[in-house]
Design a protein around this motif. Structure first.
Motif, mmCIF file in Angstrom:
data_model
loop_
_atom_site.group_PDB
_atom_site.id
_atom_site.type_symbol
_atom_site.label_atom_id
_atom_site.label_comp_id
_atom_site.label_asym_id
_atom_site.label_seq_id
_atom_site.Cartn_x
_atom_site.Cartn_y
_atom_site.Cartn_z
ATOM 1 N N ASP A 1 -13.438 6.522 -3.945
ATOM 2 C CA ASP A 1 -13.857 5.637 -5.040
ATOM 3 C C ASP A 1 -14.299 4.261 -4.541
ATOM 4 O O ASP A 1 -14.503 3.344 -5.345
ATOM 5 C CB ASP A 1 -12.717 5.482 -6.048
ATOM 6 C CG ASP A 1 -12.398 6.793 -6.760
ATOM 7 O OD1 ASP A 1 -13.288 7.658 -6.795
ATOM 8 O OD2 ASP A 1 -11.277 6.945 -7.263
ATOM 9 N N GLU B 1 -7.579 1.704 -10.466
ATOM 10 C CA GLU B 1 -8.700 1.275 -9.627
ATOM 11 C C GLU B 1 -9.711 0.466 -10.440
ATOM 12 O O GLU B 1 -10.172 -0.590 -9.994
ATOM 13 C CB GLU B 1 -9.391 2.495 -9.021
ATOM 14 C CG GLU B 1 -8.571 3.211 -7.965
ATOM 15 C CD GLU B 1 -9.255 4.479 -7.470
ATOM 16 O OE1 GLU B 1 -8.773 5.058 -6.496
ATOM 17 O OE2 GLU B 1 -10.280 4.891 -8.061
ATOM 18 N N LEU C 1 -1.048 0.083 -6.396
ATOM 19 C CA LEU C 1 -1.970 0.886 -5.591
ATOM 20 C C LEU C 1 -1.571 0.886 -4.122
ATOM 21 O O LEU C 1 -1.669 1.914 -3.436
ATOM 22 C CB LEU C 1 -3.397 0.357 -5.746
ATOM 23 C CG LEU C 1 -4.105 0.698 -7.063
ATOM 24 C CD1 LEU C 1 -5.425 -0.043 -7.164
ATOM 25 C CD2 LEU C 1 -4.330 2.198 -7.181
ATOM 26 N N ARG D 1 -7.224 6.398 -11.363
ATOM 27 C CA ARG D 1 -8.580 5.936 -11.632
ATOM 28 C C ARG D 1 -8.554 4.701 -12.544
ATOM 29 O O ARG D 1 -9.333 3.763 -12.365
ATOM 30 C CB ARG D 1 -9.376 7.072 -12.280
ATOM 31 C CG ARG D 1 -10.868 6.820 -12.383
ATOM 32 C CD ARG D 1 -11.520 6.732 -10.997
ATOM 33 N NE ARG D 1 -11.208 7.860 -10.153
ATOM 34 C CZ ARG D 1 -11.843 9.036 -10.193
ATOM 35 N NH1 ARG D 1 -12.815 9.242 -11.055
ATOM 36 N NH2 ARG D 1 -11.511 9.994 -9.341
ATOM 37 N N MET E 1 -8.712 6.962 -3.360
ATOM 38 C CA MET E 1 -9.127 5.555 -3.250
ATOM 39 C C MET E 1 -10.310 5.397 -2.297
ATOM 40 O O MET E 1 -11.220 4.604 -2.545
ATOM 41 C CB MET E 1 -7.943 4.698 -2.796
ATOM 42 C CG MET E 1 -6.917 4.426 -3.877
ATOM 43 S SD MET E 1 -5.655 3.249 -3.352
ATOM 44 C CE MET E 1 -4.195 4.233 -3.503
ATOM 45 N N ILE F 1 -12.721 1.920 -2.581
ATOM 46 C CA ILE F 1 -11.757 0.816 -2.533
ATOM 47 C C ILE F 1 -11.796 0.107 -1.180
ATOM 48 O O ILE F 1 -11.544 -1.099 -1.096
ATOM 49 C CB ILE F 1 -10.331 1.346 -2.821
ATOM 50 C CG1 ILE F 1 -10.246 1.854 -4.256
ATOM 51 C CG2 ILE F 1 -9.296 0.257 -2.599
ATOM 52 C CD1 ILE F 1 -10.448 0.809 -5.311
#
Length: 597
Positions: free
Chosen positions: A456, A420, A440, A417, A453, A458
């Motif tokens: 979230d 990110e 990543l 996290r 990911m 991405i």
């Protein structure tokens, strides 16, 4: 994508000096003498040949020849200025020799730009209402050229962006083609055309003797140029290597002033790089770096036969003291420790030595991934010191390059996290952002990290970033596309893309035409994955995706063509997407159980 080198380079015609006459052998014809304007010599030559009864071949006079050349050149320039494409290229095929049109690089480049000129002619010259049918016809003709004679030019970075021109609704407003619509572009192209015609049309009337001589001169010049280019490339590579080694040695010298020791392993790695062209790594390993020496002694050692030697063991570390210094030391100490830890891993020998280094980091929980303490080494990613943040990101990126390292890093969800958030908010610190992105991308080989990911956001963040490739470094571009492809393997990511299908497809189609060929397999992979969704296929068909894909089929690149054919087959598939084909069960880890990067 930005048009690289879109400013037209001037032609440098080969000199045809009359002084060449003194270097050419005698021939029983005044053709060459007339070409070089030796009129008095011609008269004497003809008089003597007549007196001896020797026949003289008839040749076209200078005045008639020059007059004909000027008329042809004027017809070329008139059709260029009038935008009469058909007349112009009829003249082109009639008066430009086939071997020049097909083999000469300057001729092929000029022809490419001329096709662009005629394609956009109405956009640059129309004052009133635009004749749309005329423009569409010209664009169609340009597209046909790109698929036939112009297909070979797609291998040249300078021209690659123009292959998207037929598919851009308003080229005038598109930033990739802004150079084409500058006031200076057409006059420069006209000047280039004029120089080319003056050279070629005169060469068409040149005597055979001069043609043969110039061909030989050209071959010699090309051979010399190739030799010099090889020397230049080698010298440039040596220069860059020397600069890099010098910078590191200066840093090491600075470190000794503060009492830091230079390890034999570090000196060994420097000498391997410095003498990489003279000795193999195995030879460098045979040198005793614990004793004083000079560069000349290293070179002498490189000539001597290598001695077998085991990979040296690295000294053990006090990990508890290391972690304490990383958390409570000053910023300079933290940065130096992070750099040393990274070098210990990246400069170790692949195999047992590197595995031992990594296992030492993991077993001693160097980054405290298994710690429940609120304060840990991982917080260095949020340090106030820019250097500490960068060095921490680089260490994590290096550890993520190894399969065991990815397993270790994946144990801490807070780390993922944090990476990110750093990626999304690190626009100013681009070095740190690059290393976080690299980490990543490598972690995305693990299924659990993919899921996090995607959840979230991405996927769409990457799509938005890739919309403006001009602002991205090659590293950021390549790793962003590779990360997007890995995430698009998952059903959840495909569904995210389906919600913004038009935007995602537009970005990926632009990336297909990017000058960086390294990203092409990742773009192809992402496209193939998301086209499994029927709604995305429909949107792709509506925007003419198949035609766009076929523009990028390259002769001689069988693997790339095979990938594109698979994408087209997926595009035209009528199968419904079955979510059951892919399980999102986290127990099905993982893609990279043993792979190191």
């Amino acid at each position: 994508m930005e048009v690289s080198n879109s400013r037209i380079n001037p032609i440098t015609p080969a000199a045809t000096s009359t002084s060449l006459s003194y270097n050419l052998p005698y021939r029983r014809s005044p053709q060459y003498l007339r070409f070089c304007d030796f009129e008095e010599t011609v008269k004497i030559f003809e008089k003597e040949c007549k007196g001896k009864g020797k026949p003289i071949p008839k040749t076209i006079g200078n005045g008639l020849r020059d007059s004909k050349t000027l008329i042809i050149q004027k017809e070329f320039l008139t059709s260029f200025e009038d935008g009469d494409e058909k007349v112009f290229f009829n003249l082109w095929e009639e008066h430009i020799p086939e071997h020049i049109r097909d083999k000469d690089a300057q001729s092929q480049k000029l022809e490419f730009y001329l096709h662009i000129h005629f394609a956009i002619f109405p956009l640059k010259t129309t004052l009133g209402a635009l004749d749309r049918s005329d423009l569409d016809e010209r664009i169609a003709e340009f597209k046909h050229y790109l698929e036939t004679r112009g297909a070979a030019m797609s291998q040249t970075t300078e021209f690659l962006p123009y292959y998207a021109l037929p598919f851009v609704p308003n080229p005038v407003a598109h930033p990739s083609f802004k150079e084409l619509f500058k006031d200076s572009w057409t006059p420069e192209l006209r000047k280039r055309l004029e120089q080319f015609l003056s050279l070629i049309l005169k060469a068409n009337n040149a005597p055979k003797l001069l043609t043969l001589f110039l061909q030989q001169q050209l071959l010699d010049a090309e051979r010399k140029a190739a030799t010099y280019m090889k020397r230049y490339n080698k010298m440039q590579a040596d220069y860059h290597n020397l600069i890099g080694v010098t910078a590191e040695l200066v840093d090491s010298l600075e470190a000794t002033v503060t009492g830091k020791m230079i390890t034999p392993e570090y000196l060994q790695s420097v000498c391997v790089r410095l003498f990489s062209n003279q000795m193999r790594q195995s030879v460098a390993q045979s040198i005793d770096f614990t004793r004083p020496g000079t560069a000349s002694s290293m070179l002498r050692a490189s000539i001597a036969p290598p001695k077998s030697k085991d990979v040296p063991l690295l000294p053990s570390l006090d990990y508890e003291k290391l972690k304490k210094d990383l958390m409570y030391g000053n910023d300079r100490l933290k940065a130096l420790l992070l750099q040393a830890l990274r070098w210990r891993l990246t400069r170790s020998y692949p195999g047992e030595q590197r595995d031992t280094v990594l296992q030492g980091y993991i077993s001693n929980d160097l980054l405290q991934c298994n710690s429940s303490n609120q304060r840990s080494v991982l917080q260095l990613l949020n340090s106030k010191s820019e250097v500490v943040r960068q060095y921490m990101a680089r260490l994590i990126n290096a550890i993520a390059s190894l399969a065991e390292g990815r397993i270790y890093l994946s144990q801490n969800p807070v780390l993922l996290r944090t990476l990110e958030n750093t990626l999304k908010n690190g626009e100013k610190d681009y070095l740190m952002r690059e290393n976080v992105l690299g980490a990543l991308q490598k972690l995305s080989l693990r299924r659990a990290a993919q899921t996090a990911m995607i959840q979230d956001g991405i996927v769409m963040w990457l799509v938005n970033v890739l919309e403006d490739t001009d602002s991205l470094s090659d590293y950021t571009l390549e790793y962003s596309v590779a990360l997007l492809m890995n995430l698009c393997l998952r059903t959840a990511a495909k569904k995210k893309c389906a919600q913004h299908a038009k935007h995602v497809l537009k970005v990926l189609s632009d990336l297909l035409g990017h000058e960086n060929y390294e990203i092409r397999p990742y773009v192809n992979g992402a496209l193939y994955s998301i086209l499994a969704i029927p709604s995305i296929r429909e949107e792709a068909k509506a925007m003419g995706m198949e035609e766009i894909l076929r523009c990028f089929c390259k002769e001689g690149n069988a693997e790339m063509n095979r990938q594109i054919e698979f994408i087209i087959k997926q595009l035209n598939s009528a199968e419904a997407y079955d979510d059951g084909l892919e399980s999102d069960d986290e127990d099905e880890d993982d893609y990279d159980e043993v792979r190191d990067i």
